[in-house]
Scaffold this motif. Structure first.
Motif, PDB file in Angstrom:
ATOM      1  N   ALA A   1     -80.440 -24.744  20.350  1.00  0.00           N
ATOM      2  CA  ALA A   1     -79.965 -23.618  20.425  1.00  0.00           C
ATOM      3  C   ALA A   1     -78.462 -23.447  19.704  1.00  0.00           C
ATOM      4  O   ALA A   1     -78.093 -22.134  19.640  1.00  0.00           O
ATOM      5  CB  ALA A   1     -79.689 -23.437  22.165  1.00  0.00           C
ATOM      6  N   TRP A   2     -78.117 -24.416  19.377  1.00  0.00           N
ATOM      7  CA  TRP A   2     -76.630 -24.262  18.748  1.00  0.00           C
ATOM      8  C   TRP A   2     -76.737 -24.041  17.282  1.00  0.00           C
ATOM      9  O   TRP A   2     -76.047 -23.723  16.615  1.00  0.00           O
ATOM     10  CB  TRP A   2     -75.913 -25.607  18.747  1.00  0.00           C
ATOM     11  CG  TRP A   2     -75.123 -25.675  20.284  1.00  0.00           C
ATOM     12  CD1 TRP A   2     -75.725 -26.625  21.347  1.00  0.00           C
ATOM     13  CD2 TRP A   2     -74.043 -25.381  20.593  1.00  0.00           C
ATOM     14  NE1 TRP A   2     -74.756 -26.818  22.299  1.00  0.00           N
ATOM     15  CE2 TRP A   2     -73.817 -25.772  21.898  1.00  0.00           C
ATOM     16  CE3 TRP A   2     -73.000 -24.464  19.869  1.00  0.00           C
ATOM     17  CZ2 TRP A   2     -72.382 -25.641  22.679  1.00  0.00           C
ATOM     18  CZ3 TRP A   2     -71.851 -24.031  20.632  1.00  0.00           C
ATOM     19  CH2 TRP A   2     -71.656 -24.468  21.852  1.00  0.00           C
ATOM     20  N   ILE A   3     -78.197 -24.281  16.620  1.00  0.00           N
ATOM     21  CA  ILE A   3     -78.276 -23.817  15.022  1.00  0.00           C
ATOM     22  C   ILE A   3     -77.842 -22.679  14.664  1.00  0.00           C
ATOM     23  O   ILE A   3     -77.105 -22.507  13.726  1.00  0.00           O
ATOM     24  CB  ILE A   3     -79.728 -24.340  14.824  1.00  0.00           C
ATOM     25  CG1 ILE A   3     -79.985 -25.848  15.050  1.00  0.00           C
ATOM     26  CG2 ILE A   3     -80.089 -23.892  13.431  1.00  0.00           C
ATOM     27  CD1 ILE A   3     -81.434 -26.163  14.809  1.00  0.00           C
ATOM     28  N   PRO A   4     -78.012 -21.541  15.261  1.00  0.00           N
ATOM     29  CA  PRO A   4     -77.723 -20.204  14.782  1.00  0.00           C
ATOM     30  C   PRO A   4     -76.220 -19.961  14.682  1.00  0.00           C
ATOM     31  O   PRO A   4     -75.877 -19.559  13.951  1.00  0.00           O
ATOM     32  CB  PRO A   4     -78.240 -19.359  15.670  1.00  0.00           C
ATOM     33  CG  PRO A   4     -79.602 -19.844  16.280  1.00  0.00           C
ATOM     34  CD  PRO A   4     -79.083 -21.186  16.502  1.00  0.00           C
ATOM     35  N   LEU A   5     -75.614 -20.330  15.924  1.00  0.00           N
ATOM     36  CA  LEU A   5     -74.230 -20.320  16.119  1.00  0.00           C
ATOM     37  C   LEU A   5     -73.584 -21.335  14.915  1.00  0.00           C
ATOM     38  O   LEU A   5     -72.274 -20.723  14.436  1.00  0.00           O
ATOM     39  CB  LEU A   5     -73.870 -20.638  17.358  1.00  0.00           C
ATOM     40  CG  LEU A   5     -72.273 -20.280  17.693  1.00  0.00           C
ATOM     41  CD1 LEU A   5     -71.901 -18.866  17.515  1.00  0.00           C
ATOM     42  CD2 LEU A   5     -72.144 -20.606  19.187  1.00  0.00           C
ATOM     43  N   ALA A   6     -74.110 -22.520  14.745  1.00  0.00           N
ATOM     44  CA  ALA A   6     -73.236 -23.287  13.651  1.00  0.00           C
ATOM     45  C   ALA A   6     -73.474 -22.899  12.470  1.00  0.00           C
ATOM     46  O   ALA A   6     -72.467 -22.864  11.789  1.00  0.00           O
ATOM     47  CB  ALA A   6     -74.155 -24.796  13.970  1.00  0.00           C
ATOM     48  N   ILE A   7     -74.404 -22.341  12.147  1.00  0.00           N
ATOM     49  CA  ILE A   7     -74.612 -21.441  10.775  1.00  0.00           C
ATOM     50  C   ILE A   7     -73.580 -20.464  10.510  1.00  0.00           C
ATOM     51  O   ILE A   7     -72.865 -20.333   9.517  1.00  0.00           O
ATOM     52  CB  ILE A   7     -75.890 -21.098  10.599  1.00  0.00           C
ATOM     53  CG1 ILE A   7     -77.021 -22.099  10.568  1.00  0.00           C
ATOM     54  CG2 ILE A   7     -76.291 -20.163   9.313  1.00  0.00           C
ATOM     55  CD1 ILE A   7     -78.555 -21.779  10.334  1.00  0.00           C
ATOM     56  N   LEU A   8     -73.082 -19.738  11.582  1.00  0.00           N
ATOM     57  CA  LEU A   8     -72.315 -18.783  11.437  1.00  0.00           C
ATOM     58  C   LEU A   8     -70.985 -19.343  11.737  1.00  0.00           C
ATOM     59  O   LEU A   8     -69.935 -18.733  11.134  1.00  0.00           O
ATOM     60  CB  LEU A   8     -72.425 -17.939  12.711  1.00  0.00           C
ATOM     61  CG  LEU A   8     -73.878 -16.979  12.822  1.00  0.00           C
ATOM     62  CD1 LEU A   8     -73.886 -16.126  14.008  1.00  0.00           C
ATOM     63  CD2 LEU A   8     -73.940 -15.890  11.656  1.00  0.00           C
ATOM     64  N   MET A   9     -70.613 -20.334  12.406  1.00  0.00           N
ATOM     65  CA  MET A   9     -69.370 -20.898  12.631  1.00  0.00           C
ATOM     66  C   MET A   9     -68.819 -21.784  11.201  1.00  0.00           C
ATOM     67  O   MET A   9     -67.514 -21.793  11.112  1.00  0.00           O
ATOM     68  CB  MET A   9     -69.432 -21.897  13.780  1.00  0.00           C
ATOM     69  CG  MET A   9     -69.495 -21.108  15.168  1.00  0.00           C
ATOM     70  SD  MET A   9     -69.876 -22.533  16.637  1.00  0.00           S
ATOM     71  CE  MET A   9     -68.287 -23.404  16.251  1.00  0.00           C
ATOM     72  N   PHE A  10     -69.636 -22.393  10.484  1.00  0.00           N
ATOM     73  CA  PHE A  10     -69.396 -23.215   9.450  1.00  0.00           C
ATOM     74  C   PHE A  10     -69.675 -22.559   8.212  1.00  0.00           C
ATOM     75  O   PHE A  10     -70.833 -22.139   7.932  1.00  0.00           O
ATOM     76  CB  PHE A  10     -69.711 -24.418   9.564  1.00  0.00           C
ATOM     77  CG  PHE A  10     -69.338 -25.259  10.934  1.00  0.00           C
ATOM     78  CD1 PHE A  10     -68.108 -25.919  10.996  1.00  0.00           C
ATOM     79  CD2 PHE A  10     -69.994 -25.128  12.113  1.00  0.00           C
ATOM     80  CE1 PHE A  10     -67.508 -26.513  12.084  1.00  0.00           C
ATOM     81  CE2 PHE A  10     -69.566 -25.681  13.149  1.00  0.00           C
ATOM     82  CZ  PHE A  10     -68.313 -26.486  13.423  1.00  0.00           C
ATOM     83  N   PRO A  11     -68.675 -22.953   6.949  1.00  0.00           N
ATOM     84  CA  PRO A  11     -69.071 -22.293   5.909  1.00  0.00           C
ATOM     85  C   PRO A  11     -70.197 -23.139   5.016  1.00  0.00           C
ATOM     86  O   PRO A  11     -70.884 -22.503   4.092  1.00  0.00           O
ATOM     87  CB  PRO A  11     -67.806 -22.357   5.064  1.00  0.00           C
ATOM     88  CG  PRO A  11     -67.145 -23.416   5.772  1.00  0.00           C
ATOM     89  CD  PRO A  11     -67.429 -23.436   7.317  1.00  0.00           C
ATOM     90  N   SER A  12     -70.497 -24.207   5.311  1.00  0.00           N
ATOM     91  CA  SER A  12     -71.327 -25.166   4.612  1.00  0.00           C
ATOM     92  C   SER A  12     -72.500 -25.431   5.903  1.00  0.00           C
ATOM     93  O   SER A  12     -72.242 -25.753   6.820  1.00  0.00           O
ATOM     94  CB  SER A  12     -70.583 -26.249   4.062  1.00  0.00           C
ATOM     95  OG  SER A  12     -70.135 -27.246   4.952  1.00  0.00           O
ATOM     96  N   SER A  13     -73.631 -25.957   5.140  1.00  0.00           N
ATOM     97  CA  SER A  13     -74.616 -26.193   6.082  1.00  0.00           C
ATOM     98  C   SER A  13     -74.517 -27.694   6.482  1.00  0.00           C
ATOM     99  O   SER A  13     -74.883 -28.265   7.363  1.00  0.00           O
ATOM    100  CB  SER A  13     -75.970 -26.118   5.182  1.00  0.00           C
ATOM    101  OG  SER A  13     -75.896 -27.093   3.920  1.00  0.00           O
ATOM    102  N   GLU A  14     -73.765 -28.607   5.682  1.00  0.00           N
ATOM    103  CA  GLU A  14     -73.439 -29.863   5.681  1.00  0.00           C
ATOM    104  C   GLU A  14     -72.457 -29.844   6.984  1.00  0.00           C
ATOM    105  O   GLU A  14     -72.795 -30.849   8.172  1.00  0.00           O
ATOM    106  CB  GLU A  14     -72.666 -30.648   4.648  1.00  0.00           C
ATOM    107  CG  GLU A  14     -72.771 -32.217   4.784  1.00  0.00           C
ATOM    108  CD  GLU A  14     -74.192 -32.728   4.558  1.00  0.00           C
ATOM    109  OE1 GLU A  14     -74.392 -33.629   5.218  1.00  0.00           O
ATOM    110  OE2 GLU A  14     -74.918 -31.881   3.949  1.00  0.00           O
TER     111      GLU A  14
END
Length: 284
Positions: A135-148
């Motif tokens: 469930a954190w994946i979409p928010l993580a994509i929005l929060m951080f500039p890089s996928s790493e």
């Protein structure tokens, strides 16, 4: 007197040697029993998958058998991509785990010791704790500039809460008499934390670190679903999309082996740093 002491030492040495002789066969029997249990599970898996057994609520029609997994594992071991897969996954897990260790232990010591931190920090953390890593994946994509960074954040979330909760419980479990005695001797502030609270909570912290390392690997597949070209979790998910079913099992087993090995390593290293706990355990 010296003769009596020498006789007592000799008797204790003999008792210890006799105990070792008794324990060695018992340990060997236990080790053989564990190996036999693993082999039995593999054998059952082979029979169910080879004969495409269907139990109604679960079917093994498309599940690869061990005889299919072994060649796939051998091929992965000789693949030039394996070092990059391992390096990528290890980097993401270690960065997330180290960050979770620093944050989890720091917050756990504060929350477990001071009521003000417990009242202000623990409620929002308890709200976030049940949220699964996926469930954190979409928010993580929005929060951080890089996928790493997003993938490292997912492993961080997975490792954080076991470390945090075990640290809190360890601090709360410190004997109040030890704290009162230290205070009566003039110990205050940072010295009280470093000499009483932290050593008393250390066994629980080590347990939390071991569990946190395992959950970081558990969240790896979810993390590497975000993006990337390398990683054991990415390899496992890509194998599913390409219908390389044997490689799915290979990726799962590799993650399990790495998670088990790293958790054991963390626990052994932690116990080596708290010899007083090992002495107490041996006396029980």
């Amino acid at each position: 007197m010296s003769a009596i002491l020498e006789a007592a030492q000799t008797a204790s040495i003999r008792r210890a040697a006799a105990g070792q002789q008794i324990w060695r066969p018992a340990r060997l029997i236990r080790a053989l029993a564990r190996i036999a249990a693993v082999l039995a599970c593999v054998g059952i898996w082979q029979v169910l998958a080879e004969h495409h057994v269907s139990l109604g609520f679960v079917t093994f029609a498309n599940v690869p058998a061990p005889s299919d997994v072994v060649p796939a594992a051998w091929a992965l071991l000789h693949s030039p991509k394996l070092p990059m897969h391992l390096l990528s996954s290890l980097t993401r897990v270690l960065v997330g785990f180290v960050a979770a260790s620093v944050v989890g232990i720091g917050l756990g010591l504060a929350i477990g010791r001071y009521r003000a931190f417990e009242d202000t920090l623990l409620p929002p953390l308890e709200v976030l704790r049940p949220i699964p890593a996926v469930a954190w994946i979409p928010l993580a994509i929005l929060m951080f500039p890089s996928s790493e960074m997003s993938m490292m954040f997912i492993t961080f979330i997975g490792a954080l809460f076991p470390i945090l909760l075990n640290t809190i419980h360890g601090v709360e479990g410190v004997d109040p008499r030890l704290v009162a005695t230290a205070r009566s001797l003039g110990t205050r502030g940072g010295a009280l934390f470093s000499e009483v609270i932290l050593p008393g909570a250390a066994p629980a912290i080590v347990t939390g670190l071991s569990i946190g390392m395992g959950t970081a690997w558990f969240c790896l597949v979810s993390a590497e679903m975000i993006a990337g070209q390398y990683g054991i979790g990415y390899f496992t998910w890509e194998s599913y999309t390409l219908q390389n079913y044997a490689d799915i099992v290979v990726g799962m087993l590799l993650i399990g082996a790495l998670g088990m090995g790293s958790s054991l390593l963390v626990r052994r290293a932690g116990l080596a740093l708290i010899p007083w706990y090992r002495m107490e355990a041996s006396q029980r």
